[in-house]
Scaffold this active site. Structure first.
Site, PDB file in Angstrom:
ATOM      1  N   LYS A 107       0.966   6.825  -5.644  1.00  0.00           N
ATOM      2  CA  LYS A 107      -0.030   7.436  -6.527  1.00  0.00           C
ATOM      3  C   LYS A 107      -1.366   6.710  -6.519  1.00  0.00           C
ATOM      4  CE  LYS A 107       2.839  10.117  -9.546  1.00  0.00           C
ATOM      5  NZ  LYS A 107       4.230   9.639  -9.375  1.00  0.00           N
ATOM      6  N   GLU A 129      -3.203  12.278 -16.995  1.00  0.00           N
ATOM      7  CA  GLU A 129      -1.924  12.539 -17.637  1.00  0.00           C
ATOM      8  C   GLU A 129      -0.866  11.835 -16.790  1.00  0.00           C
ATOM      9  OE1 GLU A 129      -3.136  14.595 -15.305  1.00  0.00           O
ATOM     10  OE2 GLU A 129      -1.377  14.107 -14.107  1.00  0.00           O
ATOM     11  N   SER A 395       8.604   6.765  -1.577  1.00  0.00           N
ATOM     12  CA  SER A 395       7.399   6.980  -2.394  1.00  0.00           C
ATOM     13  C   SER A 395       7.104   5.872  -3.398  1.00  0.00           C
ATOM     14  CB  SER A 395       7.490   8.322  -3.118  1.00  0.00           C
ATOM     15  OG  SER A 395       8.653   8.392  -3.912  1.00  0.00           O
TER      16      SER A 395
HETATM   17  C1  PLP Z   1       5.315  10.506  -9.413  1.00  0.00           C
HETATM   18  C2  PLP Z   1       6.275  10.138  -8.378  1.00  0.00           C
HETATM   19  C3  PLP Z   1       6.853  11.108  -7.542  1.00  0.00           C
HETATM   20  C4  PLP Z   1       6.626  12.574  -7.706  1.00  0.00           C
HETATM   21  O1  PLP Z   1       5.291  12.976  -7.582  1.00  0.00           O
HETATM   22  P1  PLP Z   1       4.781  13.768  -6.303  1.00  0.00           P
HETATM   23  O2  PLP Z   1       3.425  14.221  -6.701  1.00  0.00           O
HETATM   24  O3  PLP Z   1       5.719  14.889  -6.055  1.00  0.00           O
HETATM   25  O4  PLP Z   1       4.760  12.808  -5.185  1.00  0.00           O
HETATM   26  C5  PLP Z   1       7.699  10.682  -6.544  1.00  0.00           C
HETATM   27  N1  PLP Z   1       7.991   9.372  -6.371  1.00  0.00           N
HETATM   28  C6  PLP Z   1       7.470   8.417  -7.159  1.00  0.00           C
HETATM   29  C7  PLP Z   1       7.837   6.999  -6.917  1.00  0.00           C
HETATM   30  C8  PLP Z   1       6.591   8.755  -8.184  1.00  0.00           C
HETATM   31  O5  PLP Z   1       6.085   7.802  -8.958  1.00  0.00           O
END
Ligand code: PLP
Length: 418
Positions: A107, A129, A395
């Site tokens: 993010k 948000e 992610s």
């Molecule tokens: C917020 C988050 C997601 C989901 O958000 P996307 O916009 O779909 O990427 C996935 N993995 C992690 C570690 C997150 O913090």
């Protein structure tokens, strides 16, 4: 899914998508996307769109963005060969390590990019948000970095689930506003942030956290997150000696997935699979499997696939991971599903927990609960595809999930004690 596009139309849209022609000038990804907003927000969106058009391709902006990614975010993030997972699954598994990015998830790529944009647009404050808390933390950090005050809206359900992140945001100088309305998760928090924006559209920049919402956000977020796939593609060629056969990413709003997938769309031989939250079951309200089970509709200013009942009432959702707990999904994913370029599957809460345990035990990586869904689906896929090369978008890291994980003792993978 329901095939809403003729084959010839789907092929044309895929070609446009690969050429970088989407969204079109109306902000559409084929039938999806666009902008469905109250009159009061139209000027703010038009200013934002003009700003995105002007600054995103600008050499100075790109240089500043790339410099922050390198010096502050810590990019490029590593590509890791997962030797023990590979042995366990019978496939060749590579991980794109967004957990190693500053603040612990992908993010931050989007947050610092939009914070730089907010500065250039002359904003005096930023609102954001957050669901999992990761976007709030990323926004708070990015705003501190560029010197803008930041106010983060967060549902009270999520504040409880992600308590450590609430403290982190405050420590990074952000004001956290608790949202008691609606489902008290991400959807309600976005509604509140939009409301706050309406009350001060001139001096406030709204830093949206995923590839959702009205145009130009899905486009803007994709462009800022595509660094994931651009790096991963090159790293696969350099380190793995070739592109993967398949790439997996978890899908909440869809930002890490589109960031990984977008630069791979033109590689027709790579299968792309997005993984949604299967929650506790297939019943309404038991999951957040938007693309897998949803229908077309408008949610939060954008025409996409959403979870709604026959009367168009948006459904409550459930996932063990706050970051996937959302009734909508980015419009570009809706298109990629409709044209058959990306497949969307689900993994449920239990599968995600088991996968998280396995990744911890075999690779020494405490992955995020969101990410664990991608691992669960990749493991399933491995059973039918021995020897294939897999890329997983890791992610984020799971430290933020400790309050949830504490309620689920380690069951399967115990290390032999000395
Ligand atoms: C917020 C988050 C997601 C989901 O958000 P996307 O916009 O779909 O990427 C996935 N993995 C992690 C570690 C997150 O913090």
């Amino acid at each position: 899914m329901k095939s809403i596009l003729a084959a010839s139309e789907a092929a044309a849209l895929l070609a446009s998508s690969i050429k970088g022609e989407l969204p079109d000038e109306r902000g559409r990804f084929g039938p999806f996307g666009g902008r469905y907003i109250p009159e009061t927000l139209v000027p703010a969106f038009e200013r934002l769109e003009a700003g995105v058009k002007r600054y995103l391709p600008d050499a100075d902006f790109q240089q500043a963005f790339r410099r922050e990614l390198r010096q502050w975010v810590g990019r490029p993030t590593a590509l890791t060969f997962a030797a023990r997972l590979s042995e366990s699954w019978g496939t060749e598994v590579w991980l794109k390590r967004e957990d190693l990015a500053h603040t612990g998830a992908h993010k931050i790529n989007n947050a610092i990019g939009q914070a730089l944009l907010a500065k250039r647009l002359g904003a005096k404050r930023v609102i954001a948000e957050t669901g999992a808390g990761q976007h709030g933390v990323a926004s708070a950090a990015a705003c501190a970095r560029v010197g803008l005050p930041c106010r983060v809206f967060m549902g009270t359900v999520d504040m409880e689930r992600q308590a450590p992140n609430v403290d982190r945001m405050r420590r990074l100088g952000a004001e956290v506003v608790s949202v008691e309305t609606g489902d008290r998760t991400l959807r309600a928090a976005i509604d509140e942030a939009m409301r706050a924006w309406v009350s001060d559209p001139n001096d406030t920049y709204y830093l949206l956290g995923s590839a959702v919402g009205p145009h130009p956000y899905p486009y803007l977020v994709r462009e800022l997150q595509s660094v994931i796939g651009e790096e991963a593609r090159q790293q696969m060629l350099d380190q793995a000696g070739g592109l993967p056969d398949v790439a997996f990413a978890c899908v909440g709003g869809g930002s890490n997935a589109i960031g990984l997938f977008y630069p791979l769309l033109g590689d027709a031989e790579i299968e792309l699979i997005g993984v949604e939250a299967g929650g506790t079951g297939s019943g309404l309200g038991q999951n957040a499997a938007t693309l897998a089970t949803g229908t077309p509709g408008v949610l939060q200013g954008c025409y996409s696939i959403i979870l709604q009942d026959d009367d168009g009432q948006v459904q409550e959702t459930h996932s063990i991971s706050a970051g996937l707990d959302y009734a909508g999904v980015g419009p570009e994913h809706a298109l990629l599903q409709a044209i058959g370029r990306v497949a969307y599957v689900t993994a449920d809460d239990e599968e995600a927990l088991a996968a998280l345990e396995e990744v911890c035990a075999l690779e020494g990586i405490l992955t995020a609960l969101e990410t664990a869904h991608a691992y669960a689906a990749a493991k399933r896929w491995s059973k039918d595809n021995p020897g294939k090369r897999i890329l997983i978008g890791n992610s984020g890291r799971g430290d933020k999930d400790m309050p949830t994980l504490s309620q689920h003792p380690v069951r399967i993978f115990r290390h032999a004690s000395a």
